[in-house]
Motif scaffolding. Structure first.
Motif, PDB file in Angstrom:
ATOM      1  N   VAL A 244       0.793  -1.109   0.112  1.00 17.86           N
ATOM      2  CA  VAL A 244      -0.120   0.061  -0.053  1.00 17.86           C
ATOM      3  C   VAL A 244       0.921   1.202   0.139  1.00 17.86           C
ATOM      4  O   VAL A 244       0.820   2.229  -0.847  1.00 17.86           O
TER       5      VAL A 244
ATOM      6  N   CYS B 215       1.614   7.311  -7.051  1.00 18.71           N
ATOM      7  CA  CYS B 215       0.900   8.054  -7.396  1.00 18.71           C
ATOM      8  C   CYS B 215       1.144   9.635  -6.852  1.00 18.71           C
ATOM      9  O   CYS B 215       0.274  10.561  -6.837  1.00 18.71           O
ATOM     10  N   THR B 216       2.169   9.769  -6.427  1.00 17.30           N
ATOM     11  CA  THR B 216       2.503  11.234  -6.135  1.00 17.30           C
ATOM     12  C   THR B 216       2.872  12.030  -7.391  1.00 17.30           C
ATOM     13  O   THR B 216       3.514  11.470  -8.245  1.00 17.30           O
TER      14      THR B 216
ATOM     15  N   ILE C  66       0.804   4.085  -2.842  1.00  8.32           N
ATOM     16  CA  ILE C  66       0.747   5.425  -2.625  1.00  8.32           C
ATOM     17  C   ILE C  66       1.717   6.460  -3.133  1.00  8.32           C
ATOM     18  O   ILE C  66       1.675   7.421  -3.742  1.00  8.32           O
TER      19      ILE C  66
END
Length: 156
Positions: free
Chosen positions: A20, A27-28, A24
């Motif tokens: 996870v 996707c920054t 995350i």
């Protein structure tokens, strides 16, 4: 059996948290800057009606683009792009400083434009169509045999 299951659960939980976290982090938003635009302090060094092309280049720097027709001006362009995951990059900020010159080469005007001042220009690509329609050279030559007449061979 009970001891093995108790060791697998923390390892599985750690693997899920790690997956996870990587998703995350992937996707920054990543920002890239291109080009150069002089600051207001640099532009304050340029005096309209006094400075010339050479003095502007010394004070502000060499432009990234200059006018195509008659060297009408200097154009400084800066863009900021945002990359977000696997999506196509998007321009989030663009600045353009246009320094125009008179016929004698003296600064006539200094303007600053932003992305909100621009307008979208649709490019039209004009491609010359070829009369060759997937025919080989030999087929084209043989296809012209019946099209020759005696008037095209003998000239008066």
């Amino acid at each position: 059996m009970i001891g093995t299951a108790s060791r697998i659960r923390p390892a599985l939980r750690t693997a899920v948290i790690l997956a996870v976290g990587l998703a995350i982090a992937g996707c920054t938003a990543i920002y890239r800057n291109h080009g150069y635009v002089p600051t207001e302090e640099d532009l304050a060094k340029v005096t309209v009606g006094v400075d010339t092309r050479d003095t502007v280049a010394e004070a502000v720097g060499v432009p990234s683009v200059s006018g195509v027709l008659n060297d009408s001006g200097y154009y400084y362009v800066s863009s900021r792009l945002r990359h977000y995951g696997a999506l196509q990059p998007k321009v989030v900020e663009r600045q353009l400083v246009a320094i125009s010159f008179s016929q004698s080469g003296v600064v006539q005007n200094i303007e600053r434009f932003g992305l909100e001042d621009g307008r979208v220009i649709a490019l039209n690509r004009r491609v010359t169509e070829s009369s060759v329609n997937d025919k080989t050279l030999l087929r084209q030559l043989l296809g012209n045999i019946g099209n020759l007449g005696p008037g095209s061979v003998v000239s008066e």
